[in-house]
Structure formats: structure tokens, C-alpha cells
Enzyme design. Structure first.
Site, mmCIF file in Angstrom:
data_model
loop_
_atom_site.group_PDB
_atom_site.id
_atom_site.type_symbol
_atom_site.label_atom_id
_atom_site.label_comp_id
_atom_site.label_asym_id
_atom_site.label_seq_id
_atom_site.Cartn_x
_atom_site.Cartn_y
_atom_site.Cartn_z
ATOM 1 N N ILE A 111 20.614 30.133 47.110
ATOM 2 C CA ILE A 111 21.254 30.612 48.327
ATOM 3 C C ILE A 111 22.596 29.923 48.521
ATOM 4 O O ILE A 111 22.869 28.876 47.933
ATOM 5 C CB ILE A 111 20.359 30.400 49.570
ATOM 6 C CG1 ILE A 111 20.308 28.919 49.965
ATOM 7 C CG2 ILE A 111 18.955 30.907 49.328
ATOM 8 C CD1 ILE A 111 19.666 28.681 51.318
ATOM 9 N N SER A 112 23.445 30.527 49.346
ATOM 10 C CA SER A 112 24.721 29.959 49.751
ATOM 11 C C SER A 112 25.556 29.588 48.525
ATOM 12 O O SER A 112 25.767 30.412 47.646
ATOM 13 C CB SER A 112 24.491 28.762 50.679
ATOM 14 O OG SER A 112 25.691 28.367 51.308
ATOM 15 N N ASN A 113 26.038 28.341 48.441
ATOM 16 C CA ASN A 113 26.823 27.951 47.273
ATOM 17 C C ASN A 113 26.031 28.097 45.985
ATOM 18 O O ASN A 113 26.580 28.443 44.935
ATOM 19 C CB ASN A 113 27.298 26.501 47.407
ATOM 20 C CG ASN A 113 28.439 26.351 48.385
ATOM 21 O OD1 ASN A 113 28.931 27.335 48.929
ATOM 22 N ND2 ASN A 113 28.866 25.125 48.620
ATOM 23 N N GLY B 157 26.126 31.741 45.084
ATOM 24 C CA GLY B 157 27.410 32.060 44.481
ATOM 25 C C GLY B 157 27.513 31.558 43.055
ATOM 26 O O GLY B 157 28.096 32.218 42.179
ATOM 27 N N SER C 150 20.733 34.863 48.151
ATOM 28 C CA SER C 150 20.832 35.026 49.600
ATOM 29 C C SER C 150 22.124 34.397 50.081
ATOM 30 O O SER C 150 22.505 33.318 49.631
ATOM 31 C CB SER C 150 19.628 34.357 50.275
ATOM 32 O OG SER C 150 19.720 34.426 51.681
#
Length: 708
Positions: A294-296, A299, A319
Site C-alpha cells: 500500500i501507499s509508497n 507505488g 492500495s
């Protein structure tokens, strides 16, 4: 046989699965060349300790934090336990009624408290061209089936350390019986006490000796001594000060973690060759690999899928991913009958420095009067920020405008000029109070510009501060420093270390309580925040004039660093699911998931297998949904975490059972209102296999079309 023994001795081959390979001699399993030093292995019995909960179990994760027997000298096991506890709870709401134990949690689907036995392997690795180490870890549960091998990537969220994705991708993968491969992606605590030269070993314990550590600043002893004489008691931090722009390589970090995972799995399950070597039997060809987090971390897995030239990754499930899509203004974004968004795909540093500058004033707007926890923001400081912005002509208001007019215009700027959706407004005040935009602005400006701690970008540094003495710089307590591996989220303010404004009136002061030179009163160091804004936009944030000298050079370096992290949008046809909360006030959707979806459709067209699910009443930090944070949160928002696990389930079903991924859609959740009512399936409808036409997210006529 001599050739086999020679290959076994070569433990530093770059490509694990290709070393010493020819038709007569299949490849031997070799330590990847990017691994630095020893690989530490620990086995956990699933009773006294385990992979997922560090022996705490689901009930322990929901309870009080574990303590150290000796706070000055915590053991590696104690540090690991507290790190897992804190990292799990930072991302997952463990409160009763919020979904924990019903929709997610170690105990869901388990016969006991969710402890998972298995082996954990941890090491340092580096990337070509840099000697800055980052951490990699593979967890192999005892339930792993070498006849049906699977692997899930778990790069850390945010700037967290190696256990940063333990409660997200880690939990799902371990419970599925998959190996889980983690990396801190060049972030993590990595604190360097410049006064004492103390830093963390890979296990979190402290040392001032000349040995392998997570991070030390690139300073000679003489340079460090000179810095300390001018700026005592300061810290360097890995994400901010490694001079490596780690985000540029997050995709490669994930790909290397997968290679490390294959090495570990084959050491355990490969075909023995004599007594000293094995041949790989678990390969990318026979192993299902899902890139996730998720998040970083999300990415990072997206970037890994884009950069995967060796077919390591089969699918992607992420996510709220921090993706900075390549800017492509050939398409636009529209939600319902709202304004058409043309200025999408702004960089993280661009919109975050805008939030850091304007949100303190926007908090004072009457529409934010009931925003959750906004009462914690100092109204006097907010008014000072508004007045200063007006004086600098950074607000479109007449001289003598009221505070309400100033604050309302600050909010307008964020919504209209920077593409912040109105659904994100109610959560922005609590993020400002939590110092999220301020910390991201400081850390990423340094990272993108490859600045060192000695540069003190925008006169900002890192140190503990004394709340009883005008928030002046002080030494971090020995107990706080000893625990940093387990308590820090990798991006100060954290673990007792704050952002310090060195040019504050009077003395270097905690940024939050500082007064800019010439200001009438405390203004949250607005001049420092405007400096960061100038570096992000490449011109003076107040006058619009071109930057000069070292500031111009740094802004150019930052711009180059931002280009290095831009995502291409090409997922190579991999089945991929994004889930994002519409109310995400940390990674605004008009600059992350929405434009990435549009870019992917533009780049891959009919070959795209990306599905985008936008979840209503969901945001970035599920932990805020706990009832302990008061009204406006638990009663108004639902856990995005639940839909992240659904995303993983959907990708798994697609890869193993050939089930089609549902079309892109808006998921219409129902907040529970009264927090006495536990969340149920009525609140959390499934992602629909066949969504209603009015719920479908489309890409048509060069526009991302999002239903209200």
C-alpha cells in the site's frame, strides 16, 4: 564435478537463476550479487514467537504495547516485537467493531490467535552504482507448498522500515501460504546521531563502531565535528539524507527482493547437489508472484511491474499507491458533473508543499469548523499564517479581508488550483496537525535533490526538542534513541525527533512552534515552508521570480529527481488492481490513481488489464477510524484495508482460476454512523462482478470518467 563445486563457491553471481548455466550443467542456486554481508536466518515456532505477530497474536496486537526488560538495551527480539506491533497498528484499525477480527486480522480464518510459524531471512543489498545499503527480508511460512509455490511482495509503506508492510501484504501472503518478500526501499529508520556517531544495525540495535549499519551520513570525521560545533545534537535520516533519491529505484528494490526470495526458497526446497549446493526448482516459470503493498509500497510494486523485463511478476494488487504518473495532458479527468481536471498528475512534492503552505490557513475556514480533530490546530497560529499569506499576495483577497475570507480563499486555492477533491477537505486538518505535509515536504525535497544533512535545506534540520524550554533543540533521551528502530516511521517528526527551523526567531526551534524572521508571531515557520514550495515549483513562491545561485541549482536537481520517479503507465498487460479511497487527503486521487488509470489506458489501450476501484467513505490512514479519535471519523469512514484484501483475492482468482477481474467502478460503502454498531457486510459491499452502469469508471474520448 569440479565445475559444480566451482559454481557453488561463486556465491556472488548477479543473476541467481542463470549462474554457471549451460545445457549440460543446469544452474546452481547462488547468492545474488547484490546481497551484502551475511544473510541472517531465524526460525519461529508459531507458539512462542512467529512471523506475523512476533508472538503477540491477534489479541496482543490489539492490546497494550510490549515493553523492554531494559529500556536502555533492548534485545533484537524485543525491538522486532515492538516494530511489528507499531507497524501493524499504524496501518490497521484494531479497535472493536471496525472490522478487525471480522473482515481482517491474524485471527480471521485461523484456528487460534493467528500466529504463523516459519523462517525469516534478512540481509542488506545494494543497487548498481551506489553503496547505500537497503534491507531485504523473506518470510517463508511452514505452510508454503513447494509444489504450488507463490510469492507476494511487501515493500514498506511510507518511509517505514523492513516490517512496514507486515499487517498488509505480509498478513495476506503469509495466511495464503506464500513466501513474502519485504524491502524497506532505502528508507526505514536509518537514523544517524551526528553527535555520538551512533546508528542502527540491521536488527535495530545501536552501535558507534565502524561496522555495517542501516545508514550513516556521508561525512568525514572532520566534517561531522565541524557540523556538530555549529549545529549540535542533530540527526541525519536515511530517506532524507542518503543522497540516493531512493524513490527513483523503488521498482528495482522490489525486483531484487523477488530475486532474493527465489534464492531463499531454493536454498530450502531446491534439489541438492552433493552436500554444498542445490539446483533451483522454484523458478519464475512455476511460481505465482503478486506485486503488492500500500501507499509508497504500492507505488514501488507498480514501478516494479513496469520495469519487469524478466517476467518475475504475474499480477499486481495495490492500495492507495503513491504513483507520480508521467504527465500526459492528452486526457482529462471528470467526476460526475464537476469541473474537468486538466492539471492532473502533479508531483508529490508539488501538491504536498502547497498543502504545507496553505492548509494551516484553510483550517480556519468555517466549513472546516467541524472537521475531525481540527480543534487541535492552534487557531492563533492559523490566523498568523492567513495574515502572512495575504500580506505576501498569495491569497486573492482585498486588503483588510477577514480571517474567514482569507481562510476560504486558501481552501479554494487547494481545491481549484491544486485539484484537491472536496471529499478530501475534512481530513486535511488532522493531517496538518499530524505534520504529514510538513514532514513529506522536508524529506522529499532533500531526497529528490540528493541533498546531505550538511546542506540544511531551507534552514531545516532534525533534532529532539524540549517542549518545556521554548521547543529548543535538546539531546534525544537514551531510551528514546534505543527504541527508534521500533518506534520511528522513518520520516521525522517521529520517535522523539522533530523538524527544527534553524532560522527561527530567537533560536533553532521545533518548526511547529517557530516564528519566521519578521513575522508578528508564531507562524509554523512559514518562511521555511515557502522555501520548500519555491524549490518544488522552481520559482520564488512569493514573487514568482527565477531562483538564483545554490537555490536554483537545488531546484533543478529536485526537478530532475522528480522526473526520475515518474511512472510510465505501461504494466505490460499484467492483471492489476488499484483500490483507492476517494477521501485520501495524503495522496490526492487526481494526481495519483486516477491519472495513472488514464495514462495506462492511453499507453496500453485494449491490452490493458488494469482495474481501478474507487471506494467512497475511505481514506489513507485506517488507523484514524478508531473510535478513540472521536466523532467524524469512525462514524463516517470505512476501512480501505478490507478492499485491499479483496483486490488481492481478485488478482489471485484471476491468476489461479482464470476468473475475470471486475470492471473499474465506484464502490458505494455505507458508514456505520453510531460506532456502537460494528461494521457488517451492509457497510462494506463487495466489489461488484457486474457493476451498475452508473457505477462504472470509464475511459472514453480521452477522459477518465468517474461517477459521483
Amino acid at each position: 564435478m569440479k565445475r559444480i563445486m566451482l559454481c557453488a563457491a561463486i556465491g556472488a553471481s548477479v543473476a541467481t537463476l542463470t549462474a554457471c548455466n549451460d545445457n549440460d550443467n543446469p544452474p546452481l542456486n547462488s547468492v545474488p550479487g547484490f546481497v551484502q554481508g551475511e544473510i541472517q536466518q531465524t526460525s519461529y515456532d508459531g507458539v512462542t514467537d512467529d512471523l506475523l505477530t512476533a508472538g503477540l497474536g491477534a489479541s496482543g496486537l490489539a492490546g497494550a504495547a510490549p515493553a523492554f526488560d531494559d529500556p536502555l538495551n533492548p534485545t533484537p527480539a524485543e525491538l522486532r516485537r515492538l516494530a511489528i506491533y507499531n507497524n501493524y497498528r499504524a496501518l490497521v484499525d484494531t479497535s472493536a467493531g471496525g472490522g478487525y477480527g471480522t473482515f481482517f486480522g491474524p485471527q480471521v480464518g485461523a484456528e487460534d490467535d493467528g500466529l504463523i510459524a516459519g523462517d525469516e531471512f534478512i540481509a542488506y543489498m545494494t543497487l548498481p552504482g551506489t553503496d547505500v545499503p537497503f534491507t531485504v527480508m523473506a518470510q517463508v511460512p511452514d505452510s508454503f507448498d513447494p509444489e504450488r509455490p507463490c510469492m507476494v511482495t511487501a515493500p514498506s509503506s511510507g518511509s517505514r522500515g523492513i516490517y512496514g508492510a507486515i499487517g498488509t501484504a505480509g498478513e495476506w501472503g503469509l495466511k495464503k501460504g506464500c513466501a513474502v518478500v519485504y524491502t524497506d526501499k532505502g528508507t526505514g529508520t536509518g537514523s544517524h546521531n551526528l553527535e555520538t556517531n551512533t546508528a542502527q544495525r540491521i536488527d535495530g540495535t545501536l552501535t558507534d563502531a565502524d561496522e555495517a549499519v542501516q545508514f550513516r551520513a556521508d561525512l568525514t570525521d572532520e566534517q561531522r565535528a565541524e557540523f556538530n560545533s555549529n549545529w549540535p545534537d542533530r540527526f541525519a535520516w536515511k530517506h532524507a539524507h542518503s543522497k540516493a533519491n531512493p524513490e527513483a529505484d523503488w521498482g528495482q528494490h522490489v525486483l531484487q527482493s523477488i530475486e532474493f526470495g527465489f534464492y531463499v526458497l531454493n536454498e530450502k526446497f531446491g534439489d541438492p547437489v552433493g552436500t554444498v549446493a542445490v539446483r533451483p526448482t522454484i523458478t519464475p516459470e512455476n511460481t505465482l508472484v503478486i506485486a503488492s503493498s500500500i501507499s509508497n509500497g504500492g507505488g514501488s510494486s507498480v514501478r516494479a511491474a513496469e520495469q519487469d523485463t524478466d517476467g518475475l511478476i504475474d499480477g499486481v494488487a495495490v492500495s492507495e499507491p503513491n504513483v507520480n504518473p508521467k504527465v500526459d495532458r492528452s486526457f482529462t479527468i471528470v467526476q460526475g458533473d464537476g469541473p474537468v481536471i486538466t492539471e492532473h498528475s502533479r508531483s508529490l512534492l508539488d501538491y504536498t508543499t502547497a498543502l504545507a503552505v496553505y492548509q494551516g490557513c484553510a483550517n480556519q475556514a468555517s466549513v472546516n469548523a467541524t472537521a475531525p480533530l481540527n480543534f487541535l490546530n492552534d487557531a492563533t497560529v492559523g490566523a498568523s499564517i492567513c495574515a502572512a499569506l495575504a500580506d505576501k499576495n498569495l491569497l486573492a483577497v482585498e486588503p483588510g479581508a477577514t480571517l474567514e475570507e482569507q481562510a476560504t480563499d486558501a481552501l479554494r486555492i487547494l481545491n481549484e488550483e491544486f485539484g484537491i477533491q472536496p471529499e478530501q477537505n475534512p481530513l486535511a486538518p488532522v493531517h496538518f496537525f499530524s505534520r504529514i505535509p510538513q514532514s513529506i515536504s522536508m524529506t522529499y525535497a532533500n531526497a529528490y535533490g540528493r541533498a546531505g544533512v550538511e546542506d540544511r535545506v531551507c534552514s531545516l534540520s532534525l533534532a529532539a526538542t524540549d517542549g518545556e524550554n521554548l521547543d529548543a533543540v535538546t539531546q534525544l533521551s537514551a531510551t528514546a534513541e534505543a527504541a527508534l528502530f521500533a518506534t520511528s516511521n522513518g520520516i521525522p517528526p517521529t520517535g522523539g525527533v522533530n523538524i527544527v527551523y534553524d532560522d527561527a526567531v530567537g533560536q533553532p526551534t521545533n518548526l511547529e512552534f517557530s516564528t519566521s524572521p519578521g513575522a508578528a508571531g508564531e507562524d509554523y515557520g512559514l518562511e521555511a515552508l515557502l522555501c520548500l514550495r519555491s524549490l518544488a515549483q522552481g520559482t520564488d513562491a512569493v514573487t514568482g521570480a527565477a531562483l538564483e545561485g545554490e537555490q536554483a541549482e537545488l531546484a533543478a536537481a529536485i526537478a530532475e529527481g522528480i522526473e526520475e520517479v515518474r511512472a510510465s503507465g505501461n504494466l505490460q498487460g499484467k492483471p492489476t488492481v488499484f483500490v483507492t479511497g476517494r477521501a485520501d487527503a495524503i495522496l490526492p486521487i487526481n494526481h495519483t490513481s486516477r491519472p495513472y488509470f488514464g495514462l495506462n489506458q492511453t499507453v496500453e489501450g485494449e491490452n490493458s488489464n488494469l482495474r481501478y476501484y474507487e471506494v467512497l467513505n475511505a481514506h489513507h490512514l485506517d488507523i484514524l477510524n478508531g473510535p478513540q479519535f472521536g466523532p467524524g471519523l469512525a462514524d463516517s469512514y470505512v476501512p480501505l484495508h478490507h478492499y485491499y484484501f479483496q483486490a488481492l483475492d481478485l488478482v489471485w482468482a484471476n491468476l489461479t482460476e482464470n476468473q475475470p477481474l471486475p470492471p473499474s467502478q465506484v464502490v458505494r460503502t455505507v458508514p456505520r454512523g453510531d460506532v456502537a454498531n460494528p461494521l457488517s457486510s451492509d457497510n462494506l459491499p463487495d466489489i461488484a462482478a457486474e457493476p451498475a452502469p452508473e457505477d462504472r469508471i470509464l475511459f472514453e474520448e480521452n477522459q477518465v470518467v468517474i461517477p459521483d
